[in-house]
Structure formats: C-alpha cells, structure tokens
Write an enzyme that holds these catalytic residues in place. Sequence first.
Site, PDB file in Angstrom:
ATOM      1  N   HIS A   1      -7.499  -5.035   9.674  1.00 43.61           N
ATOM      2  CA  HIS A   1      -7.179  -4.783   8.263  1.00 43.61           C
ATOM      3  C   HIS A   1      -5.883  -5.470   7.853  1.00 43.61           C
ATOM      4  O   HIS A   1      -4.967  -5.652   8.664  1.00 43.61           O
ATOM      5  CB  HIS A   1      -7.169  -3.281   7.927  1.00 43.61           C
ATOM      6  CG  HIS A   1      -6.014  -2.481   8.446  1.00 43.61           C
ATOM      7  ND1 HIS A   1      -6.092  -1.138   8.730  1.00 43.61           N
ATOM      8  CD2 HIS A   1      -4.724  -2.830   8.729  1.00 43.61           C
ATOM      9  CE1 HIS A   1      -4.925  -0.692   9.145  1.00 43.61           C
ATOM     10  NE2 HIS A   1      -4.071  -1.707   9.154  1.00 43.61           N
TER      11      HIS A   1
ATOM     12  N   ASP B   1       0.817  -1.205   0.000  1.00 41.93           N
ATOM     13  CA  ASP B   1       0.000   0.000   0.000  1.00 41.93           C
ATOM     14  C   ASP B   1       0.854   1.260   0.000  1.00 41.93           C
ATOM     15  O   ASP B   1       2.056   1.216   0.266  1.00 41.93           O
ATOM     16  CB  ASP B   1      -0.974   0.015   1.196  1.00 41.93           C
ATOM     17  CG  ASP B   1      -0.356  -0.571   2.460  1.00 41.93           C
ATOM     18  OD1 ASP B   1       0.881  -0.585   2.560  1.00 41.93           O
ATOM     19  OD2 ASP B   1      -1.112  -1.014   3.337  1.00 41.93           O
TER      20      ASP B   1
ATOM     21  N   GLU C   1      -9.762  -2.066   4.827  1.00 42.03           N
ATOM     22  CA  GLU C   1     -10.439  -1.763   6.083  1.00 42.03           C
ATOM     23  C   GLU C   1     -11.694  -2.632   6.229  1.00 42.03           C
ATOM     24  O   GLU C   1     -12.159  -3.218   5.241  1.00 42.03           O
ATOM     25  CB  GLU C   1     -10.816  -0.270   6.092  1.00 42.03           C
ATOM     26  CG  GLU C   1      -9.606   0.671   6.040  1.00 42.03           C
ATOM     27  CD  GLU C   1      -8.845   0.768   7.360  1.00 42.03           C
ATOM     28  OE1 GLU C   1      -8.689  -0.259   8.061  1.00 42.03           O
ATOM     29  OE2 GLU C   1      -8.383   1.874   7.690  1.00 42.03           O
TER      30      GLU C   1
ATOM     31  N   ASN D   1      -7.883  -3.236  13.879  1.00 40.68           N
ATOM     32  CA  ASN D   1      -9.259  -3.475  13.418  1.00 40.68           C
ATOM     33  C   ASN D   1      -9.330  -4.644  12.430  1.00 40.68           C
ATOM     34  O   ASN D   1     -10.337  -4.839  11.766  1.00 40.68           O
ATOM     35  CB  ASN D   1      -9.837  -2.204  12.787  1.00 40.68           C
ATOM     36  CG  ASN D   1      -9.080  -1.784  11.524  1.00 40.68           C
ATOM     37  OD1 ASN D   1      -8.105  -2.427  11.144  1.00 40.68           O
ATOM     38  ND2 ASN D   1      -9.528  -0.732  10.877  1.00 40.68           N
TER      39      ASN D   1
HETATM   40  C1  F6R Z   1       1.285  -1.641   6.095  1.00 40.22           C
HETATM   41  C2  F6R Z   1       0.026  -2.333   6.155  1.00 40.22           C
HETATM   42  C3  F6R Z   1      -0.809  -2.384   7.401  1.00 40.22           C
HETATM   43  C4  F6R Z   1      -0.001  -2.724   8.648  1.00 40.22           C
HETATM   44  C5  F6R Z   1      -0.886  -2.692   9.884  1.00 40.22           C
HETATM   45  C6  F6R Z   1      -0.108  -2.926  11.147  1.00 40.22           C
HETATM   46  O1  F6R Z   1       1.863  -1.738   4.808  1.00 40.22           O
HETATM   47  O2  F6R Z   1      -0.349  -2.853   5.176  1.00 40.22           O
HETATM   48  O3  F6R Z   1      -1.824  -3.330   7.229  1.00 40.22           O
HETATM   49  O4  F6R Z   1       0.572  -3.979   8.500  1.00 40.22           O
HETATM   50  O5  F6R Z   1      -1.536  -1.457   9.981  1.00 40.22           O
HETATM   51  O6  F6R Z   1       0.768  -1.871  11.361  1.00 40.22           O
HETATM   52  P1  F6R Z   1       1.906  -1.964  12.490  1.00 40.22           P
HETATM   53  O7  F6R Z   1       2.852  -3.005  12.024  1.00 40.22           O
HETATM   54  O8  F6R Z   1       2.534  -0.596  12.484  1.00 40.22           O
HETATM   55  O9  F6R Z   1       1.223  -2.312  13.742  1.00 40.22           O
END
Ligand code: F6R
Length: 259
Positions: free
Chosen positions: A138, A67, A143, A136
């Site tokens: 994702h 992303d 989302e 959440n």
């Molecule tokens: C990032 C991504 C997100 C993260 C998720 C967890 O490229 O795709 O899905 O993996 O938000 O983020 P952290 O690792 O910062 O807790």
Amino acid sequence: MQIIVCETPDEGADLVTREILRRLESKPDLVLGLATGSTPIGVYERLVRLHREKGVDFSRVRTFNLDEYIGLSAEHPQSYRFFMRRHLFDALNIPAANIHFPPTEGPELQRKCREYDEKIQAVGGIDIQILGIGSNGHIGFNEPTSSLRSGTRVKTLTEKTLRDNSRFYSSGETQPHLATTMGIGTILGAKRILLQAFGEKKADAIRAIVEGPISAFWPGSVLQLHPETTLFLVRASATRLEMLEYYVRTHHYHRELEE
Ligand code: F6R
C-alpha cells in the site's frame, strides 16, 4: 523508477533531505506531501536539525499529509496529526494555515475529500511527495485492490495493515479500522515522488512494485507510471529484486555523469 540502494537508512534519509533542501532553496513556497510511520522519521529529524542549526526557513512551505485515521481526535497519540506535530510541525516554522490533513469528520465527508484534492490542485500540485510502503504494497492507505485512479477517500484497512500497525497500540486500546487517504490518482499527480523502504519486511512489496506487473493488488506498482519516482532502499529491502546488480550499476554510472 530510479532505484538507489543505500548502505543504511540514514544514508537514504540524508539523500531525501538533501533533495528537499535543494528544492526549497529554489522554491521557498514548496508544496510537500508527507507520510507518517517509522520510515520518514529520519528525514523529519534532519529537517528539524536544518531549521534549528542552520536556520532553514519553512515559513512559506505548504504541506498535505497522505492519510489520517477516522475516529481519533487530533490529540490522540496515535493520530497522524499528533505524530506530525511531535516529529516535525512543533519544531518547524510552518504556519498552521499551511498544514493540511485529509478530512476525517463530520457530514459530507466525500465532498470534503474531493475538496482536499482540489486544494492540492489550487496550490499548483505537490512538488515532492514523501512515501513509505506497506508490507502489502500500500501507498498512503491505498490498500490492495484500490482503484489506480482514485482520489482522496475513505478506505477500510486490511488485516495485514492492522497487524503491522498494532505495534503502536497497547493491548486493550482500540485500533481504528478506517482512514481517509489521498488516492492513488492524487499521489500520481505529484511532480516528484521519493519513496523510502527499509528492512526485510518490505522486500516482497519492493519486488512486486518494481519488477511485477502494474496491478491494483500491489498499489505501489502504479509508480511504474510516474516518470519522476526514486526508491531509496537498503540491501535488506532489495534482496528479492532480480535485477538488483543492474540497479546498483545504473546508479553508479548516473553518479559519475553528475560529478
Ligand atoms: C503513512 C502511510 C503508510 C506508510 C506505510 C509504511 O502515512 O501512508 O503507507 O508509509 O504503512 O509504514 P512504516 O513506515 O511504519 O513501515
């Protein structure tokens, strides 16, 4: 889903790195799907160390990031292109042409998003997809309520995600509300999925995606449909799992069989 409960995040990062290395040895032009955020940093540090200290070669590796924010330039310190350069790409020998990010600019964004998925197909698909998970549920920026078969597209970030990620922004700095993300269908197309989740903030999401029903409300739950997915947890992120002791025992027996 295979579940491995590690003693520490470092142990999780060691196991993920070991698997990447093993695959790289048999397929030097490995196709990696990459995540950003705090979770994968340990793996990236280890890959950099392997390159520097052991001369592991990444010159034929292809990468596709999950992303990227809309509205941030590649030079913006909060952009995922910046993050990846800082934590991985600047230190490895992956040619720039082999590095891919979802499109975030210009007209015909939808068409470019489709082309991103086509590019992944054209190189034979993602061999190993590295994932983290949002509190959440994702995966990528898919989302809650994301279509379970979605391709790469633009998503609006939820309040929860904005709050979780606000720690990276100083007060007054504008935080993007939109991002382009690989779709859930795109992620499911990966041959192997390695998801790491550390910290008690992830415990509810882990419980929902492992033991709850498959639901667009907890996007990570779709991984129940993927036959080659392993979750690397620590005790804190696994506390809400009803069958925790079963997973620990299963892993123990699997290890014995492998020895
Ligand atoms: C990032 C991504 C997100 C993260 C998720 C967890 O490229 O795709 O899905 O993996 O938000 O983020 P952290 O690792 O910062 O807790």
